[in-house]
Enzyme design. Structure first.
Site, PDB file in Angstrom:
ATOM      1  N   GLU A  72       6.104  -4.541  -1.792  1.00  0.00           N
ATOM      2  CA  GLU A  72       6.178  -3.281  -2.529  1.00  0.00           C
ATOM      3  C   GLU A  72       6.997  -2.243  -1.768  1.00  0.00           C
ATOM      4  O   GLU A  72       7.742  -1.452  -2.364  1.00  0.00           O
ATOM      5  CB  GLU A  72       4.754  -2.762  -2.787  1.00  0.00           C
ATOM      6  CG  GLU A  72       4.707  -1.407  -3.481  1.00  0.00           C
ATOM      7  CD  GLU A  72       4.400  -0.266  -2.518  1.00  0.00           C
ATOM      8  OE1 GLU A  72       4.760   0.882  -2.832  1.00  0.00           O
ATOM      9  OE2 GLU A  72       3.817  -0.535  -1.449  1.00  0.00           O
ATOM     10  N   HIS A 173       1.042   5.236   6.375  1.00  0.00           N
ATOM     11  CA  HIS A 173       1.877   4.399   7.224  1.00  0.00           C
ATOM     12  C   HIS A 173       1.573   4.600   8.712  1.00  0.00           C
ATOM     13  O   HIS A 173       2.468   4.770   9.541  1.00  0.00           O
ATOM     14  CB  HIS A 173       3.365   4.650   6.953  1.00  0.00           C
ATOM     15  CG  HIS A 173       3.785   4.205   5.596  1.00  0.00           C
ATOM     16  ND1 HIS A 173       3.563   4.964   4.480  1.00  0.00           N
ATOM     17  CD2 HIS A 173       4.376   3.072   5.169  1.00  0.00           C
ATOM     18  CE1 HIS A 173       4.027   4.327   3.413  1.00  0.00           C
ATOM     19  NE2 HIS A 173       4.519   3.166   3.809  1.00  0.00           N
TER      20      HIS A 173
END
Length: 207
Positions: A72, A173
């Protein structure tokens, strides 16, 4: 904490070394802090919803496929993994909590639009209706700098209705934080969504 003074009051100064605990931490107030909740938390919510369906002997109203993608982030994701008979796609991802965003770390956030444009209007209303009918805490948001698997499927040419549901997350992240209530709301929405029929084209829905 909420500002720089709070940080200083904890005794943390500029230049201090900060080490992150690699293991998940669950606070007494329900916050979960861990590395890379994006998208381990979303995967756990989907698996929990499937477990609940099985434990309660519930057969989904339509064929219900659980898909886990690993590309993704580079823009392909679900583009090549959907069967030709799939009519609806609900992506599960993080909902960034930041200035000028409506996402929160509680409840499930329904994404109305991201960088690629708006998501399916009727799917959004369907998910809102499920939340309202079952008392699931939710909010809607627009993510201006965001990309998800739902977009990958559309760009790959799949003729589907797409939607995106998210759990509220502080940061992404790296070392991230969410709240258990957000994951619970996500599980509930998936659980009841699996028991709903597909969106149909009718004069009423178009109007």
């Amino acid at each position: 904490i909420h500002n720089a003074d709070d940080l200083l009051n904890l005794g943390i100064q500029r230049g201090d070394f900060v080490a992150f605990d690699p293991n998940p931490e669950l606070s007494a107030s329900g916050y979960i802090a861990a590395r890379h909740l994006d998208n381990k938390a979303g995967a756990s919510a989907l698996l929990t919803a499937l477990k609940l369906l099985q434990e309660n002997n519930i057969t989904p109203e339509i064929d219900f496929f659980a898909i886990f993608t690993i590309t993704e982030e580079v823009g392909t994701g679900a583009g090549a993994s959907l069967a030709s008979n799939v009519a609806e796609f609900v992506g599960i991802d993080i909902g960034p909590v930041a200035t000028d965003q409506n996402a929160r770390e509680t409840g499930v956030t329904l994404c109305a639009q991201d960088t690629s444009g708006p998501f399916d209007y009727h799917m959004l209303n369907k998910l809102k209706g499920i939340c309202q009918s079952h008392g699931i805490e939710y909010q809607t948001d627009v993510f201006r700098y965001y990309y998800s698997d739902a977009n990958s499927a559309i760009k790959a040419g799949h003729d589907i209705r797409e939607a995106l549901i998210t759990f509220g997350t502080d940061a992404t992240h790296g070392y991230e934080r969410t709240h258990v209530s957000s994951l619970e709301a996500l599980v509930q929405l998936l659980y009841y969504y699996a028991q709903s029929d597909a969106v149909k084209h009718t004069k009423e829905t178009i109007e």
